[in-house]
Motif scaffolding. Sequence first.
Motif, PDB file in Angstrom:
ATOM      1  N   GLN B 195       0.889  -1.241   0.023  1.00  0.00           N
ATOM      2  CA  GLN B 195      -0.049  -0.076   0.061  1.00  0.00           C
ATOM      3  C   GLN B 195       0.994   1.136   0.133  1.00  0.00           C
ATOM      4  O   GLN B 195       0.609   2.255  -0.578  1.00  0.00           O
ATOM      5  CB  GLN B 195      -0.864  -0.034   1.405  1.00  0.00           C
ATOM      6  CG  GLN B 195      -2.064   0.977   1.310  1.00  0.00           C
ATOM      7  CD  GLN B 195      -2.877   0.775  -0.130  1.00  0.00           C
ATOM      8  OE1 GLN B 195      -3.180  -0.230  -0.565  1.00  0.00           O
ATOM      9  NE2 GLN B 195      -2.967   1.865  -0.980  1.00  0.00           N
ATOM     10  N   ILE B 197       3.907   1.299  -1.222  1.00  0.00           N
ATOM     11  CA  ILE B 197       4.347   1.544  -2.446  1.00  0.00           C
ATOM     12  C   ILE B 197       3.476   2.543  -3.383  1.00  0.00           C
ATOM     13  O   ILE B 197       3.755   3.275  -4.167  1.00  0.00           O
ATOM     14  CB  ILE B 197       4.676   0.228  -3.126  1.00  0.00           C
ATOM     15  CG1 ILE B 197       6.019  -0.131  -2.461  1.00  0.00           C
ATOM     16  CG2 ILE B 197       5.046   0.216  -4.604  1.00  0.00           C
ATOM     17  CD1 ILE B 197       6.520  -1.824  -2.691  1.00  0.00           C
ATOM     18  N   VAL B 198       2.337   1.895  -3.331  1.00  0.00           N
ATOM     19  CA  VAL B 198       1.275   2.548  -4.323  1.00  0.00           C
ATOM     20  C   VAL B 198       0.957   4.113  -3.843  1.00  0.00           C
ATOM     21  O   VAL B 198       1.121   4.918  -4.714  1.00  0.00           O
ATOM     22  CB  VAL B 198      -0.207   1.964  -4.093  1.00  0.00           C
ATOM     23  CG1 VAL B 198      -1.336   2.765  -4.725  1.00  0.00           C
ATOM     24  CG2 VAL B 198       0.026   0.587  -4.748  1.00  0.00           C
ATOM     25  N   GLU B 201       4.485   6.151  -4.453  1.00  0.00           N
ATOM     26  CA  GLU B 201       4.870   5.845  -5.911  1.00  0.00           C
ATOM     27  C   GLU B 201       6.256   5.394  -5.806  1.00  0.00           C
ATOM     28  O   GLU B 201       7.194   6.108  -6.316  1.00  0.00           O
ATOM     29  CB  GLU B 201       4.653   7.083  -6.940  1.00  0.00           C
ATOM     30  CG  GLU B 201       3.285   7.391  -6.839  1.00  0.00           C
ATOM     31  CD  GLU B 201       2.953   8.191  -8.059  1.00  0.00           C
ATOM     32  OE1 GLU B 201       3.801   8.934  -8.529  1.00  0.00           O
ATOM     33  OE2 GLU B 201       1.581   8.054  -8.565  1.00  0.00           O
ATOM     34  N   ALA B 202       6.645   4.551  -4.834  1.00  0.00           N
ATOM     35  CA  ALA B 202       7.851   4.163  -4.732  1.00  0.00           C
ATOM     36  C   ALA B 202       8.689   3.409  -5.722  1.00  0.00           C
ATOM     37  O   ALA B 202       7.977   2.426  -6.256  1.00  0.00           O
ATOM     38  CB  ALA B 202       8.174   3.437  -3.264  1.00  0.00           C
ATOM     39  N   GLU B 203      10.084   3.527  -5.807  1.00  0.00           N
ATOM     40  CA  GLU B 203      10.763   2.462  -6.781  1.00  0.00           C
ATOM     41  C   GLU B 203      11.279   1.459  -6.049  1.00  0.00           C
ATOM     42  O   GLU B 203      11.651   0.537  -6.659  1.00  0.00           O
ATOM     43  CB  GLU B 203      11.585   3.547  -7.950  1.00  0.00           C
ATOM     44  CG  GLU B 203      10.816   4.452  -8.640  1.00  0.00           C
ATOM     45  CD  GLU B 203      12.013   5.015  -9.125  1.00  0.00           C
ATOM     46  OE1 GLU B 203      12.813   4.862 -10.031  1.00  0.00           O
ATOM     47  OE2 GLU B 203      11.717   6.545  -9.306  1.00  0.00           O
ATOM     48  N   MET B 233       4.565  -5.275  -8.020  1.00  0.00           N
ATOM     49  CA  MET B 233       4.015  -3.886  -8.129  1.00  0.00           C
ATOM     50  C   MET B 233       4.998  -3.050  -8.975  1.00  0.00           C
ATOM     51  O   MET B 233       4.612  -1.627  -8.992  1.00  0.00           O
ATOM     52  CB  MET B 233       3.814  -3.193  -6.761  1.00  0.00           C
ATOM     53  CG  MET B 233       2.858  -4.223  -5.848  1.00  0.00           C
ATOM     54  SD  MET B 233       1.151  -3.813  -6.138  1.00  0.00           S
ATOM     55  CE  MET B 233       1.595  -1.997  -5.589  1.00  0.00           C
ATOM     56  N   GLY B 234       6.015  -3.587  -9.337  1.00  0.00           N
ATOM     57  CA  GLY B 234       7.180  -2.480  -9.932  1.00  0.00           C
ATOM     58  C   GLY B 234       8.078  -1.879  -9.154  1.00  0.00           C
ATOM     59  O   GLY B 234       8.529  -0.890  -9.709  1.00  0.00           O
TER      60      GLY B 234
END
Lengths: 133, 292
Positions: B195, B197-198, B201-203, B233-234
């Motif tokens: 969550q 990360i979303v 917008e973490a890399e 999730m990338g």
Amino acid sequence: MDRIPILKLGGALIVTIQVDMQDRLAIALEEDLSAMIARTGARGVLIEISALEIVDSFIGRMLVSIAAVSRVLDAETVVAGMRPAVAITLVELGLELTGIRTALNVERGMAIIQSRIAEEGEGHGGDWDRDES
Amino acid sequence: MSMDGAGVLKRTLTEDEAAILDAWNASLQGGTSLQSGRIRMAELQTQAKAVFSQLRNAIVSGGLDADGEHFVPLRESLADISRSRAIQGFTPTDTANFVFSLKEPIFEALRRMSAADDSGFAASVLAAGKILDRLGLQTMEVFLASREEVIGRQGQEIAELSTPVVRLWDGILALPLIGTLDSARTGVVMENLLQAIVDEEAEIAIIDITGVPTVDTLVAQHLLKTVAAARLMGADCIVSGIRPQIAQTMVHLGVELNVVSKATLADAFAVALRRTGRKIVRQQTASTEERR
């Protein structure tokens, strides 16, 4: 039968999955996509799945096989916008989608494809750029 | 004249109240709950008095069935008492003894009351014992339920506290894990991380396991699952903070973490910065060069 539209943008093909993936729909998508890659010579495939809420092992396998087919046709597959719940489900199913690039959103996914095209485009003399004009 | 047990009990409780209460207070005073210092004598006496009068009322008006409706107020106040004991950290023995220590004074009083009447005495002792046992058991049940509630709440709080996701930089998250990883916690950790990360917008996510005491095959598997989910999730994951002993154990166990791992969180952070196209520069060198 409904089909999922495939958009061409530069050297990339974009697919956004916005409906519940039925098994038949998934098979049709795989067929359409491989035909489209072969026809357009696309170098990247972006599959956007942020609207996908439910996955099962079949959808997971479909993603893996799309990626495998694309790779054979020299295009890289990027899956973008996966939801946390979907990611957890796939991991629990043991489908870690090895060999598929992933990105948080379409923007980053396109960046991955663009950088690949830019890297390899030099070797090909940037043919897809000229193709567009 | 011979009386039935209930009659003797009723009369005793009504007529001999002062003596029973005194004896009960004396026995409570000698008990361990007072010595532990968690409760004052005055409070204990007030509780004893209230409980006794409710017990008397219940028996006089309702009879001998401790599960009956006449005992409801008594049961409720006993439940309140044992709940507060559980929270204050009394031992089970102390809590149970509060009720059970009433037995002896009552039996004594019953003996005095039915001096010549053996069968009446036996019947009344049986009746009183039955009621007090039932009440004691109920007290223990409430005590244990409250303790379990406390433990459950603490467990939940620990689970919430121990899985914070920290934003180190734009697009770089850290997840300092503390304590053993089990499947339930891995689930919470994974959800929180994904969550975050979303949201951010973490890399890159750095999983720091300095606070994880042991890493066995199961923990490693949980870690790998988290890493795999983050990758889907990338986001890339870096594992940091593997202590030397743990690294040795992992190798001996044949546990393999097929992820980028760094010895310290600082190293991992440096890698993360480099990957996102950033660099840390020492300011002092620049200023000394300027002075030259």
